[in-house]
Design a protein around this motif. Sequence first.
Motif, PDB file in Angstrom:
ATOM      1  N   ARG A 318       4.513  18.483  57.113  1.00  0.00           N
ATOM      2  CA  ARG A 318       5.340  17.297  57.366  1.00  0.00           C
ATOM      3  C   ARG A 318       6.601  17.315  56.505  1.00  0.00           C
ATOM      4  N   LEU A 319       6.461  17.657  55.233  1.00  0.00           N
ATOM      5  CA  LEU A 319       7.613  17.702  54.336  1.00  0.00           C
ATOM      6  C   LEU A 319       8.607  18.780  54.764  1.00  0.00           C
ATOM      7  N   MET A 320       8.097  19.903  55.231  1.00  0.00           N
ATOM      8  CA  MET A 320       8.984  20.968  55.702  1.00  0.00           C
ATOM      9  C   MET A 320       9.759  20.517  56.930  1.00  0.00           C
ATOM     10  N   GLN A 321       9.095  19.786  57.829  1.00  0.00           N
ATOM     11  CA  GLN A 321       9.761  19.292  59.016  1.00  0.00           C
ATOM     12  C   GLN A 321      10.849  18.281  58.652  1.00  0.00           C
ATOM     13  N   LEU A 337      17.859  29.650  57.126  1.00  0.00           N
ATOM     14  CA  LEU A 337      17.381  29.276  55.797  1.00  0.00           C
ATOM     15  C   LEU A 337      15.859  29.359  55.752  1.00  0.00           C
ATOM     16  N   PRO A 338      15.319  30.477  55.286  1.00  0.00           N
ATOM     17  CA  PRO A 338      13.853  30.601  55.222  1.00  0.00           C
ATOM     18  C   PRO A 338      13.282  29.545  54.289  1.00  0.00           C
ATOM     19  N   MET A 339      12.173  28.934  54.714  1.00  0.00           N
ATOM     20  CA  MET A 339      11.567  27.848  53.954  1.00  0.00           C
ATOM     21  C   MET A 339      10.148  28.251  53.568  1.00  0.00           C
ATOM     22  N   GLN A 340       9.821  28.161  52.282  1.00  0.00           N
ATOM     23  CA  GLN A 340       8.519  28.584  51.797  1.00  0.00           C
ATOM     24  C   GLN A 340       7.617  27.377  51.563  1.00  0.00           C
TER      25      GLN A 340
END
Length: 439
Positions: A318-321, A337-340
Amino acid sequence: MEMNAANTEAPAPSALERRVDLSLTIAELDKDIDQRLKRLGKNMKMPGFRPGKVPAQIVRQQYGEQARNDALSEALGNMLSAEVASQQLRVAGSPRIEPKSSDSTTHIEFSAVFEVYPEITLSDLVGVEVERPVLEVGATEIDGTLEILRKQRVRYELVDRPAASADRVSIDFVGKKDGEPFPGGQGKDYRFVLGEGKMLSDFENAVIGTRPGEDKSFEMTFPAEYFSKDLAGQSVTFDITVKEVGEPVLPALDADFAKALGIEDGDLVKMRAEIEENLKREVKKRLQVRVTGNVMDALLAANPIEVPGALIHKEIERLMQVARQDMEQRGMKVKDLPMQPEWFADQARRRVSLGLILSEIVKLNELQAKPAQVKALVEEASQSYDHPEEVVRWYYAQPERLSDFEGTAIEANVVDWVLARVKVLDKPVAFAELMGQQS
């Protein structure tokens, strides 16, 4: 009941993990599969056959796997639901279904692995201390805000004198490294205010003291941590020509200034009263945010709990979205932008932990939002609009629009409940620091 496939990577075992064995009768499963295939066959269409007359063997060839998966999923789901209910378990996340090896010719065996919600025993908060920031809005804070508003409306008058801090200058400049201009080191009629930090301090210091029409050359060294690797730590030469020097002139605190702030009749008393009201509302909100954070920290420290990994994973997603949507609204290309997930792990764990603790506090102490609380919050939020009554009507037109206010009310109830049980340490906070103003 939604279930993860058997080949899904298993989370690390925890004290919250449970395993339930499930046994299905092969004969009953085959019977369910046959019934599903019969229903599918009634509607199946195929060239050369009338509707509903396709041979059973062909129906099974096309839909057999689907029918088996559906029957198996439903049977396992029903069995697991019954078992969970009988043991009074609160399942967190989706179960992981694993097949078990068995020599039985009449049954097939599975294990359902899942996490449960933790049992929470709330602390009585005895001996816990919580800082509560306090600030009264008075004449000093109003005067300081007026100065900020004046600076936001500053104009610059051209002067023929050496440039000083707070002046706005217009310059042409060329930067050279080893005698050659470097990319990004040129500007023409470039304006900036000395002292605002838009340019490197060594560059600004070299401009201070120059006059309109003056040419100057100077050397400077870029900081070692400069964002451009080609320039970081490198010595360069700048040639500048000062075109203009503008002296800042703040608007007077008069009727025209009041009108610019929306006071139609230019009344200065009304202007101060409106600024005071807005300040008090903003200060109250910021103080509440801070004391809420302190209360939440205290609750986490006083109520250590183990959190289901499934809930943390869901919150990370949810936070990544939310982060992706925020970046897209800022015009950024998210796919570049790759997100980990690990970037959000600590925040997710904190939010899930607090959610479980707060839910227990609210349930045990009946701290649900009251309609009057929600209405007061809606009315307070509407005051920043030109037609508050229309804003209130808009929120109440659809109940789901009130969800954020209900959450705020519940959170405030919990904060008040905690502050009534802990040792509260009132701590004065500086106005500029609270408002995030730079000195």
